[in-house]
Scaffold this active site. Structure first.
Site, PDB file in Angstrom:
ATOM      1  CB  THR A 203      -1.028  -0.052   1.268  1.00  0.00           C
ATOM      2  OG1 THR A 203      -1.852   1.284   1.092  1.00  0.00           O
ATOM      3  CG2 THR A 203      -0.262   0.198   2.519  1.00  0.00           C
ATOM      4  CG  ASN A 204      -0.293   4.421  -1.210  1.00  0.00           C
ATOM      5  OD1 ASN A 204      -1.159   5.397  -0.383  1.00  0.00           O
ATOM      6  ND2 ASN A 204      -0.961   4.376  -2.369  1.00  0.00           N
ATOM      7  NE  ARG A 205       5.916   6.989   3.846  1.00  0.00           N
ATOM      8  CZ  ARG A 205       6.415   6.305   4.780  1.00  0.00           C
ATOM      9  NH1 ARG A 205       5.552   6.309   6.190  1.00  0.00           N
ATOM     10  NH2 ARG A 205       7.758   5.920   4.882  1.00  0.00           N
ATOM     11  CB  ALA A 270      -2.457   7.447  -3.266  1.00  0.00           C
TER      12      ALA A 270
END
Ligand code: PMT
Length: 396
Positions: A203-205, A270
């Site tokens: 995943t991402n932030r 995102a």
């Protein structure tokens, strides 16, 4: 920042209004608190003063600062709120009585007014109270309906004080420009997660804050808002139709399903560009010292949108960049056939991913470039909507 007259009357929910005052302070609202005699029996004026550093007024006949309080206060505020609004105060206001500082100020106040009735269910359902509240609605009051559930006295039913976020949302809506009324706005927010096996994922932030603020701002301004969100720790803003997804494929399906409904699409999510080529059905065992993860490209949702969008739809993308912000953003805008792209430099930890703040440069199809300096994401969200509004008209 709004100038708010917060009138507290004598119900047990008065203690919940302390949190409301504190939230108003955090938002930067300028608040004057007015309390009835009965309200003081539930919560001390000192408590209200301490949580917000706000002036608290209790005595209609206090002339110590050389003014007539109720006329002075009633010409100061942008908006007046009575919370909690007891059956007694609702009855007095509905019948034009002015026998204490709250009712006197309310009678003299000509701006928008919000009432938050909360009381015992039988008092609330009494036809006389219902008639008084309906009289207030007819005379322009915005009534925030109480909720159902356990009441302070142990009974169950309608009469519970609502969530304070709901009251703040009502204030912003009442004071807002209502300039997106009738428009259908589709917003995406948060990250996607791409499974490796049943317990691991990539995943991402993204926290979802930017997209959620845009959804909230559009709703406050009168739009019908659908929010397609990846997994985040945020409540869906009041009145927004939220749908939760996990992967980029699920986000694509949810967005495409609502595309024809939308007048405006804002892709703040995102979305993961790559995913593991195959999600394992069993947990990957720890044997080898090294493993290789084979990744394949995810579908690009904005490119899919660009193939089937109508000309009357306004499509906005975001660009998360760490270098060559201008060049990369312009390229994304052209390749994804966008009407506008909102670029943020995500190499700084105090803006962009996870932060409450952002700083963006907006590139428009007509070559206009607008910079919004570092500010709260709620502020940036309203600015983005302002620019969308002016460019929709220009490009129409
Ligand atoms: O969520 P926060 O913590 O508040 O942080 C906000 C944010 C930094 C996530 C937000 O401001 C932001 O920049 N969102 C876009 C992040 C991104 O994926 O940027 P990108 O440059 O990789 O993608 C460009 C555009 O294509 C984006 O609108 C994206 O939603 C879209 N995209 C990307 C990949 C993909 N497969 N499909 C897409 O539609």
């Amino acid at each position: 920042m709004s100038k708010i007259l917060l009138c507290v009357t004598g119900g047990v929910a008065a203690y919940k209004v302390v949190e409301l005052a504190s939230l108003m302070r955090k938002r930067g609202d300028d608040v004057r608190i007015l309390m009835t005699e009965s309200a003081i029996r539930f919560v001390s004026p000192l408590t209200f003063s301490a949580v917000g550093n706000f002036p608290v007024y209790t005595d209609a006949f206090d002339v110590s600062n050389g003014t007539i309080l109720h006329t002075n206060l009633s010409s100061w505020g942008d908006i007046l709120i009575v919370a909690p609004m007891t059956a007694n105060t609702a009855a007095k206001i509905a019948n034009g009585m002015a026998d204490n500082l709250v009712t006197m100020t309310t009678l003299a106040f000509t701006g928008p007014k919000i009432g938050v009735p909360s009381m015992n269910v039988r008092m609330y359902e009494n036809p006389i109270t219902a008639e008084n509240l309906s009289k207030l609605s007819k005379s322009g009051w915005h009534i925030v309906e109480p909720e159902s559930g356990h009441l302070a006295d142990g009974e169950r039913g309608r009469g519970r004080y609502p969530d304070n976020e709901k009251i703040l949302f009502e204030i912003d809506t009442v004071l807002g420009p209502n300039d997106f009324k009738g428009l259908n706005v589709l917003v995406s927010a948060g990250p996607t997660i791409e499974p490796i096996d049943p317990v691991r994922y990539i995943t991402n932030r993204s926290s979802g804050k930017m997209g959620y603020e845009i959804a909230r701002a559009a709703k406050i301004r009168g739009a019908n808002v659908a929010l397609i969100s990846g997994p985040v720790n945020l409540p869906v803003p009041y009145g927004v139709d939220g749908e939760f997804v996990q992967t980029a494929d699920e986000m694509k399906n949810a967005i495409l399903r609502r595309l024809s409904w939308s007048n405006i699409v804002i892709m703040a999510a995102a979305v993961a560009d790559y995913k593991p080529s195959k999600a394992l059905s069993q947990k990957l065992k720890k044997h080898a010292n090294e493993i290789n993860l084979h990744m394949v490209k995810n579908v690009d949702i904005l490119e899919e949108i660009s193939k089937i969008r109508r000309d009357d739809q306004f499509i906005v993308g975001f660009a998360a960049e760490t270098e060559n912000l201008m060049e990369n953003s312009r390229h994304k805008m052209k390749s994804k056939k966008l009407d506008m792209i909102v670029a943020n430099d995500v190499s700084h930890s105090d803006i962009g991913f996870g932060s409450d703040y952002n700083e963006v440069t907006i590139f428009c199809k007509d070559d206009n470039v607008i910079r919004i300096g570092r500010n709260k994401k709620s502020y940036v969200a309203h600015n983005i909507l302002d620019i969308i509004k002016s460019h929709r008209v220009k490009l129409a």
